[in-house]
Write a protein that holds these residues in place. Structure first.
Motif, PDB file in Angstrom:
ATOM      1  N   ARG A 163       0.849  -1.218   0.000  1.00  0.00           N
ATOM      2  CA  ARG A 163       0.000   0.000   0.000  1.00  0.00           C
ATOM      3  C   ARG A 163       0.873   1.252   0.000  1.00  0.00           C
ATOM      4  O   ARG A 163       0.552   2.248  -0.647  1.00  0.00           O
ATOM      5  N   LYS A 213      -1.589   5.716  10.396  1.00  0.00           N
ATOM      6  CA  LYS A 213      -2.798   6.166  11.095  1.00  0.00           C
ATOM      7  C   LYS A 213      -2.570   7.528  11.751  1.00  0.00           C
ATOM      8  O   LYS A 213      -3.386   8.437  11.623  1.00  0.00           O
ATOM      9  N   GLU A 261     -13.646  -1.183   8.953  1.00  0.00           N
ATOM     10  CA  GLU A 261     -12.616  -2.018   9.587  1.00  0.00           C
ATOM     11  C   GLU A 261     -12.306  -1.549  11.015  1.00  0.00           C
ATOM     12  O   GLU A 261     -11.447  -0.686  11.217  1.00  0.00           O
ATOM     13  N   ASN A 270      -7.554  -4.172  13.091  1.00  0.00           N
ATOM     14  CA  ASN A 270      -6.469  -3.872  12.162  1.00  0.00           C
ATOM     15  C   ASN A 270      -6.336  -5.018  11.172  1.00  0.00           C
ATOM     16  O   ASN A 270      -6.316  -6.184  11.560  1.00  0.00           O
ATOM     17  N   GLN A 271      -6.269  -4.686   9.906  1.00  0.00           N
ATOM     18  CA  GLN A 271      -6.096  -5.655   8.820  1.00  0.00           C
ATOM     19  C   GLN A 271      -7.080  -6.828   8.860  1.00  0.00           C
ATOM     20  O   GLN A 271      -6.670  -7.984   8.707  1.00  0.00           O
ATOM     21  N   ASP A 302     -10.043  -7.809  -0.175  1.00  0.00           N
ATOM     22  CA  ASP A 302     -10.326  -6.381  -0.356  1.00  0.00           C
ATOM     23  C   ASP A 302     -10.635  -6.090  -1.827  1.00  0.00           C
ATOM     24  O   ASP A 302     -11.619  -5.436  -2.165  1.00  0.00           O
ATOM     25  N   ARG A 312     -14.375  -5.075  -3.361  1.00  0.00           N
ATOM     26  CA  ARG A 312     -14.519  -3.769  -4.041  1.00  0.00           C
ATOM     27  C   ARG A 312     -15.068  -3.971  -5.448  1.00  0.00           C
ATOM     28  O   ARG A 312     -15.902  -3.204  -5.912  1.00  0.00           O
ATOM     29  N   ILE A 349     -15.453  -0.062   1.338  1.00  0.00           N
ATOM     30  CA  ILE A 349     -14.648  -0.488   2.488  1.00  0.00           C
ATOM     31  C   ILE A 349     -13.924   0.719   3.088  1.00  0.00           C
ATOM     32  O   ILE A 349     -13.185   1.418   2.394  1.00  0.00           O
ATOM     33  N   PRO A 359     -11.036   1.820   5.418  1.00  0.00           N
ATOM     34  CA  PRO A 359      -9.852   1.119   5.932  1.00  0.00           C
ATOM     35  C   PRO A 359      -9.598   1.366   7.413  1.00  0.00           C
ATOM     36  O   PRO A 359      -9.966   2.412   7.949  1.00  0.00           O
ATOM     37  N   ASP A 360      -8.926   0.379   8.036  1.00  0.00           N
ATOM     38  CA  ASP A 360      -8.553   0.447   9.454  1.00  0.00           C
ATOM     39  C   ASP A 360      -7.891   1.762   9.847  1.00  0.00           C
ATOM     40  O   ASP A 360      -8.216   2.340  10.878  1.00  0.00           O
ATOM     41  N   ARG A 390      -9.151   3.231   0.765  1.00  0.00           N
ATOM     42  CA  ARG A 390      -7.895   2.798   1.375  1.00  0.00           C
ATOM     43  C   ARG A 390      -6.701   3.447   0.686  1.00  0.00           C
ATOM     44  O   ARG A 390      -5.792   3.982   1.335  1.00  0.00           O
ATOM     45  N   THR A 391      -6.748   3.446  -0.645  1.00  0.00           N
ATOM     46  CA  THR A 391      -5.633   4.056  -1.378  1.00  0.00           C
ATOM     47  C   THR A 391      -5.559   5.553  -1.041  1.00  0.00           C
ATOM     48  O   THR A 391      -4.461   6.099  -0.825  1.00  0.00           O
TER      49      THR A 391
END
Ligand code: NAD
Length: 408
Positions: free
Chosen positions: A12, A91, A306, A309-310, A317, A321, A327, A329-330, A386-387
């Motif tokens: 990522r 994070k 999420e 975590n993970q 994922d 999608r 989604i 993300p965490d 997430r991205t």
């Protein structure tokens, strides 16, 4: 190929770095950990000694002292701790608090430890690692298998060795320099993000059905606040199994139960069946990797938030999608915990305590801001959430790196 949680995070980082046009060397610097300490913890048990392995991985201090929880779980290993330490870097950068990333753990099943043994493990972990800890170096917090009580032992041991410094650890009991609001902060943030995601997609918050895996710190508060916001929690599970009730489970009524064992509020289901329940919002808030190639095709939710975590593997994922699931993300969804830790840390340093209303207001405002920013960036780059979250975080960390002069 064996699954590596750390490799998944680094993929990522690479993807975000490439979108931002960073040099390969800059990306590589952000993919490695600054320091990794592995310790052995000899524990007296009955009439013998069991040697446990403990970890502290400090991933980055580019944006401030490292920050991250301590996990007691039998599956803890170096790869997992590296992945979680790295996630903390992204994070803390994403929500723009002045911390880097770290994580720690002990490979032990906490349910097999007596209270005294657990205290001994935490104190020995602290003694062995005190040289890399401190409120301006690395500040631990609770994670799976640890709680406010465990953090009180850590603080007490740290004080014996280094003198009074309550900001050396967060997630402490309110009676012992903890902050009112910190315990609920992660779950509260998860629920607020769930509501914001529904709203952003034009879906109704009131009456939206929710399924949650996990009834620990994150899961139970997420469930409670989802209910307070008007959502209907129809399924929830923990390690002992789950319950399903299509009419909705009254979370307030079961909140004080330590586990869900014997809780009669609907049909009993298996611990992981909750993941496949048809619902609007699915919140995995227990373990990593629970949604994977094996069950992704059976997930029946429109939104996944999420809490853990993970909880999704990279393959799951992608598949979800492609099937139109949104989604969150965490690093965004469960960041209320470290946001709350930041408030506790600042209060400890100032020796000043906020009322819980101020804590909640600050938390909600900052979570909303982080969520809005991730959305904006996802539109700008036409990428998933997430991205987008990694783009924001990687941009901030690489800027800090560059401004510090660590690069030529
Ligand atoms: P916890 O130890 O308080 O609770 C874990 C919960 O998961 C328990 O209810 C346990 O019974 C349940 N569980 C364990 N194995 C299970 C299984 N096989 N099936 C169903 N349920 C199972 O832990 P926590 O602090 O709530 O953390 C949960 C997750 O959230 C972890 O991934 C953690 O890294 C993440 N997280 C926690 C915080 C925090 O502030 N505590 C912050 C951010 C992220």
């Amino acid at each position: 190929m064996t699954h590596s949680a750390f490799t998944e995070v680094n993929d990522r980082v690479a993807q975000a770095g490439e979108i931002l046009g960073l040099k390969p060397g800059v990306i590589a610097s952000m993919q490695s950990c600054e320091r990794e300490v592995v310790i052995s913890i000899p524990l007296h048990r009955q009439d013998d000694i069991q040697v446990l392995t403990g970890y502290r991985v400090q991933h980055s201090s580019a944006r401030g002292p490292r920050k991250g929880g301590i996990r007691f779980h039998q599956s803890v290993d170096l790869d997992e701790v590296r992945a979680l330490a790295s996630l903390m870097t992204w994070k803390t950068a994403l929500i723009d608090v002045p911390f880097g990333g770290a994580k720690g753990g002990v490979a032990v099943d906490p349910s097999t430890l007596s209270l005294l043994e657990k205290e001994e493990v935490m104190r020995r972990w602290t003694r062995s690692l005190v040289h890399v800890l401190g409120h301006q170096r690395d500040i631990p917090a609770p994670d799976m298998g640890t709680d406010s009580r465990t953090m009180a032992w850590l603080m007490d041991e740290f004080h014996r060795l280094e003198g009074f410094q309550p900001a050396c650890v967060t997630g402490k009991p309110v009676e012992l320099f903890g902050a009112p609001g910190r315990e609920e902060a992660t779950g509260r943030g998860v629920a607020q993000i769930a509501a914001a995601t529904l709203e952003k997609s034009g879906a109704k918050v009131k009456g939206a059905t929710v399924a949650i895996q996990g009834f620990g710190n994150v899961g139970r508060y997420a469930a409670l606040v989802c209910q307070e916001l008007g959502m209907k929690v129809i399924a929830i599970s923990d390690v002992t199994g789950g319950v399903f009730n299509p009419k909705g489970i009254d979370i307030e009524a079961i909140f004080m139960h330590k586990t869900l064992e014997g809780v009669e509020v609907g049909e009993r289901i298996g611990a992981s069946d909750v993941l496949e329940i048809k619902c609007d919002v699915l919140i995995p808030a227990a373990l990593g990797g629970v949604i994977n190639e094996g069950n992704a095709s059976r997930i029946n939710a429109d939104f996944i938030i999420e809490g853990a975590n993970q909880p999704l593997t990279a393959m799951a994922d992608k598949e979800l999608r492609m099937n139109g699931v949104t989604i969150v993300p965490d690093i965004l969804a469960n960041s209320g915990g470290v946001m709350g830790s930041y408030f506790e840390w600042t209060q400890n340093i100032q020796q000043f305590s906020w009322p819980i209303d101020k804590f909640r207001r600050e938390l909600d405002t900052r979570m909303e801001k982080a969520f809005g920013n991730v959305h904006k960036v996802s539109k700008k780059y036409s990428v998933d959430l997430r991205t987008a979250a990694f783009i924001v975080a990687v941009d901030r960390v690489s800027n800090a790196f560059e401004m510090r002069g660590s690069l030529v």
